[in-house]
Design a protein around this motif. Structure first.
Motif: not given
Length: 111
Positions: A70-71, A73-74, A66-67
């Protein structure tokens, strides 16, 4: 418990394919959850630069994956490089990914 066709697999799956990439026709990167239970995930990771292909299966946790999601996506944001590792370097299976900015216009490289 297998993850085939589940919403969970679609949420964390990464499949990048670009015939016009830096590495030429046939290059790809694929990260797929092939199995999961309450504590762990099994990831099937394959990649090719159009000439050489690699494949591994590693175990990781949902939080770690998940981390990574998120990374990505950003990316790129404050961080110009994103690193993800699963498994043990000296163990049975290991996967290390490094995503970086190739060009300020947004082209992303990975290795």
């Amino acid at each position: 418990m297998a993850c085939k066709d589940s919403a969970y697999t679609g949420l964390v799956g990464i499949n990048a394919h670009d015939d016009m990439s830096l590495y030429g026709p046939g290059s790809f990167f694929k990260l797929q959850v092939s199995w999961k239970d309450a504590d762990m995930l099994e990831l099937a990771v394959s990649a090719s630069n159009g000439r050489y292909t690699g494949y591994t299966e590693v175990y990781d946790t949902e939080g770690s994956l998940y981390h990574l999601a998120e990374g990505l996506a950003a990316f790129p944001g404050k961080e110009q490089v994103l690193v993800y590792e699963a498994g043990l370097k000296a163990g049975y299976a290991f996967c290390g990914l490094k995503f970086y900015l190739v060009h300020p216009a947004g082209s992303i490289g990975w290795k």
